[in-house]
Motif scaffolding. Structure first.
Motif, PDB file in Angstrom:
ATOM      1  N   VAL A  61       0.786  -1.230   0.000  1.00 20.76           N
ATOM      2  CA  VAL A  61       0.000   0.000   0.000  1.00 20.76           C
ATOM      3  C   VAL A  61       0.822   1.286   0.000  1.00 20.76           C
ATOM      4  O   VAL A  61       0.923   1.919  -1.026  1.00 20.76           O
ATOM      5  N   ALA A  62       1.388   1.702   1.106  1.00 21.76           N
ATOM      6  CA  ALA A  62       2.047   3.015   1.148  1.00 21.76           C
ATOM      7  C   ALA A  62       3.541   2.882   0.833  1.00 21.76           C
ATOM      8  O   ALA A  62       4.351   2.623   1.699  1.00 21.76           O
ATOM      9  N   THR A  63       3.877   3.085  -0.435  1.00 21.18           N
ATOM     10  CA  THR A  63       5.261   3.014  -0.878  1.00 21.18           C
ATOM     11  C   THR A  63       5.938   4.381  -0.800  1.00 21.18           C
ATOM     12  O   THR A  63       7.141   4.470  -0.661  1.00 21.18           O
ATOM     13  N   THR A  64       5.156   5.452  -0.901  1.00 19.74           N
ATOM     14  CA  THR A  64       5.713   6.797  -0.850  1.00 19.74           C
ATOM     15  C   THR A  64       5.022   7.602   0.245  1.00 19.74           C
ATOM     16  O   THR A  64       3.949   7.237   0.718  1.00 19.74           O
ATOM     17  N   LEU A  65       5.647   8.726   0.603  1.00 19.50           N
ATOM     18  CA  LEU A  65       5.086   9.608   1.620  1.00 19.50           C
ATOM     19  C   LEU A  65       5.631  11.011   1.419  1.00 19.50           C
ATOM     20  O   LEU A  65       6.818  11.191   1.123  1.00 19.50           O
ATOM     21  N   VAL A  66       4.751  12.001   1.587  1.00 18.73           N
ATOM     22  CA  VAL A  66       5.165  13.399   1.626  1.00 18.73           C
ATOM     23  C   VAL A  66       4.204  14.138   2.553  1.00 18.73           C
ATOM     24  O   VAL A  66       3.006  13.868   2.551  1.00 18.73           O
ATOM     25  N   GLU A  67       4.760  15.031   3.361  1.00 19.23           N
ATOM     26  CA  GLU A  67       3.918  15.904   4.178  1.00 19.23           C
ATOM     27  C   GLU A  67       3.569  17.125   3.344  1.00 19.23           C
ATOM     28  O   GLU A  67       4.449  17.806   2.818  1.00 19.23           O
ATOM     29  N   ILE A  68       2.284  17.368   3.211  1.00 17.47           N
ATOM     30  CA  ILE A  68       1.819  18.519   2.438  1.00 17.47           C
ATOM     31  C   ILE A  68       1.784  19.720   3.375  1.00 17.47           C
ATOM     32  O   ILE A  68       0.854  19.881   4.170  1.00 17.47           O
TER      33      ILE A  68
END
Length: 192
Positions: free
Chosen positions: A48-55
């Motif tokens: 599922v969560a392969t990437t992440l960024v804080e907006i």
């Protein structure tokens, strides 16, 4: 709504599985300035969560559409002919009992398991941006739907000569799925 006691305690908004509209993220940042807005990307086939960024406000000011993040440690993202390919130990072993689909979707890159997502996108400074699909899979209300499977089911009906299924989009998002059929001669449609 933001003044309710229940909402005051929210410290993180996490998005995955659907496109996070810029306006939604901006409204959250305005309404909940102390909260974090996290945008992620990744299919079930890659845990599922392969990437992440804080907006944050800087990301909002710089990007529209929003990025979906950088890859997590030990994973890598490749773009092959516009398609997002996920590489690493988070990629599953494949689909049970579906050798044909496994051969098409699960490959080896750089000596590791890789998954050809069917999603299109691009990398900018290691940040992934999602563009859409390169096949007829669409997402609606969080569900992954294969339009060709609907069409195939329609075409199996005894009174259907030809069927077709399309996704109606607004602002790049699927809002509705519509199927059309041409009936065989001497048949009338009935609704049960």
């Amino acid at each position: 709504l933001r003044d309710s006691i229940e909402m005051q305690g929210i410290n993180t908004f996490l998005f995955c599985g659907e496109v996070l509209p810029h306006s939604t993220a901006k409204n959250l940042r305005t309404s909940f300035p102390k909260s974090r807005v996290l945008n992620t990307y990744g299919p079930t086939e890659a845990t599922v969560a392969t990437t992440l960024v804080e907006i944050d406000d800087a990301i909002l000011a710089r990007f529209d559409p929003l990025p979906v993040g950088v890859s997590k440690p030990e994973s890598a993202l490749l773009i092959e002919e516009g398609e997002i390919v996920i590489v690493g130990p988070n990629v599953s072993m494949g689909y049970v009992g579906n050798a044909e689909l496994n051969a098409a979707k699960f490959v080896v890159r750089n000596g590791q398991r890789a998954f050809k997502t069917g999603d299109t996108g691009y990398l900018q400074n290691d940040m992934l941006f999602f563009n859409g699909r390169n096949d007829d899979l669409v997402k609606l209300h969080g569900y992954r739907i294969e339009l060709n499977e609907i069409t195939a089911a329609l075409n199996k009906l005894p009174y259907v000569a030809h069927g077709a299924t399309i996704a109606l989009k607004r602002d790049g998002l699927v809002k509705k799925i519509v199927s059309l059929v041409q009936l065989l001669e001497n048949h009338q449609a009935t609704v049960d």
